[in-house]
Write a protein that holds these residues in place. Structure first.
Motif, PDB file in Angstrom:
ATOM      1  N   ALA A  25       1.189   4.159  -2.989  1.00 15.28           N
ATOM      2  CA  ALA A  25       0.725   5.460  -2.887  1.00 15.28           C
ATOM      3  C   ALA A  25       1.999   6.438  -3.099  1.00 15.28           C
ATOM      4  CB  ALA A  25       0.561   5.431  -1.418  1.00 15.28           C
ATOM      5  N   GLY A  26       3.183   5.722  -3.556  1.00 15.43           N
ATOM      6  CA  GLY A  26       4.282   6.717  -3.847  1.00 15.43           C
ATOM      7  C   GLY A  26       5.322   7.039  -2.709  1.00 15.43           C
ATOM      8  N   THR A  27       5.094   6.230  -1.598  1.00 14.69           N
ATOM      9  CA  THR A  27       5.809   6.589  -0.336  1.00 14.69           C
ATOM     10  C   THR A  27       7.306   6.208  -0.585  1.00 14.69           C
ATOM     11  OG1 THR A  27       3.806   5.990   0.948  1.00 14.69           O
ATOM     12  CG2 THR A  27       5.978   6.144   1.879  1.00 14.69           C
ATOM     13  N   PRO A  28       7.957   7.093  -0.289  1.00 11.76           N
ATOM     14  CA  PRO A  28       9.632   6.842  -0.438  1.00 11.76           C
ATOM     15  C   PRO A  28      10.188   5.446   0.240  1.00 11.76           C
ATOM     16  CG  PRO A  28       9.354   9.032   0.070  1.00 11.76           C
ATOM     17  CD  PRO A  28       8.116   8.485   0.263  1.00 11.76           C
TER      18      PRO A  28
ATOM     19  N   GLU B 202       0.790  -1.245   0.152  1.00 14.31           N
ATOM     20  CA  GLU B 202       0.086   0.147  -0.105  1.00 14.31           C
ATOM     21  C   GLU B 202       0.680   1.307   0.194  1.00 14.31           C
ATOM     22  OE1 GLU B 202      -2.675  -0.246   3.244  1.00 14.31           O
ATOM     23  OE2 GLU B 202      -3.584  -2.122   2.714  1.00 14.31           O
ATOM     24  N   PHE B 203       1.913   1.379   0.876  1.00 15.10           N
ATOM     25  CA  PHE B 203       2.827   2.408   0.779  1.00 15.10           C
ATOM     26  C   PHE B 203       3.510   2.748  -0.559  1.00 15.10           C
ATOM     27  CE2 PHE B 203       3.594   2.035   5.676  1.00 15.10           C
ATOM     28  CZ  PHE B 203       2.672   3.150   5.947  1.00 15.10           C
ATOM     29  N   PHE B 204       3.999   1.459  -0.944  1.00 15.38           N
ATOM     30  CA  PHE B 204       4.719   1.565  -2.400  1.00 15.38           C
ATOM     31  C   PHE B 204       3.800   2.049  -3.486  1.00 15.38           C
ATOM     32  CE2 PHE B 204       6.795   0.102  -6.160  1.00 15.38           C
ATOM     33  CZ  PHE B 204       8.253   0.412  -5.921  1.00 15.38           C
TER      34      PHE B 204
ATOM     35  N   ALA C  65       9.384   2.371   8.543  1.00 12.63           N
ATOM     36  CA  ALA C  65       7.840   2.181   9.034  1.00 12.63           C
ATOM     37  C   ALA C  65       7.726   0.590   9.339  1.00 12.63           C
ATOM     38  CB  ALA C  65       6.825   2.733   8.354  1.00 12.63           C
TER      39      ALA C  65
ATOM     40  N   GLU D 213      12.868   4.759   1.689  1.00 12.93           N
ATOM     41  CA  GLU D 213      13.404   5.091   3.057  1.00 12.93           C
ATOM     42  C   GLU D 213      12.236   5.340   4.270  1.00 12.93           C
ATOM     43  OE1 GLU D 213      16.413   5.231   3.992  1.00 12.93           O
ATOM     44  OE2 GLU D 213      17.035   4.518   2.195  1.00 12.93           O
ATOM     45  N   ILE D 214      11.043   5.782   3.672  1.00 10.13           N
ATOM     46  CA  ILE D 214      10.052   5.938   4.839  1.00 10.13           C
ATOM     47  C   ILE D 214       9.573   4.542   5.047  1.00 10.13           C
ATOM     48  CG2 ILE D 214       7.738   6.769   5.211  1.00 10.13           C
ATOM     49  CD1 ILE D 214       9.872   8.911   5.416  1.00 10.13           C
ATOM     50  N   ILE D 215       9.303   3.743   4.104  1.00  8.28           N
ATOM     51  CA  ILE D 215       8.747   2.232   4.367  1.00  8.28           C
ATOM     52  C   ILE D 215       9.682   1.681   5.263  1.00  8.28           C
ATOM     53  CG2 ILE D 215       8.115   0.236   2.853  1.00  8.28           C
ATOM     54  CD1 ILE D 215       7.472   1.961   0.605  1.00  8.28           C
TER      55      ILE D 215
END
Length: 92
Positions: free
Chosen positions: A66-69, A62-64, A76, A71-73
């Motif tokens: 959504a375009g989440t960097p 889901e993070f990926f 988290a 590094e943040i993933i």
């Protein structure tokens, strides 16, 4: 007196054997109950662990999406970049 001989030692042995069988049955019941309880506890623990893992995989995807960097993933989820990329490419 009696048409058979009374054998006190044989009677004591028979009583002991009966008590042994009774004790064995009770021990078996207690052992099965304890084993079942331990098995359920272990199964529950394993199920929770597996559920957390599955949720982590879902979150990464889901993070990926959504375009989440990455590094943040990584921060988290505690996964490495290689693990994240394998998960989003369905190689995990």
């Amino acid at each position: 007196m009696y048409w058979f001989e009374y054998d006190a030692a044989a009677e004591r042995e028979a009583i002991r054997e009966g008590a042994h069988k009774s004790g064995f049955k009770e021990g078996l019941k207690a052992g099965l109950k304890a084993g079942l309880k331990a098995g359920l506890k272990a199964g529950r623990k394993e199920g929770l662990k597996e559920g957390r893992h599955e949720r982590t995989l879902e979150m990464i995807k889901e993070f990926f999406k959504a375009g989440t960097p990455i590094e943040i993933i990584k921060k988290a989820t505690g996964q490495t970049e290689e693990q994240i990329l394998a998960i989003v490419n369905d190689k995990a």
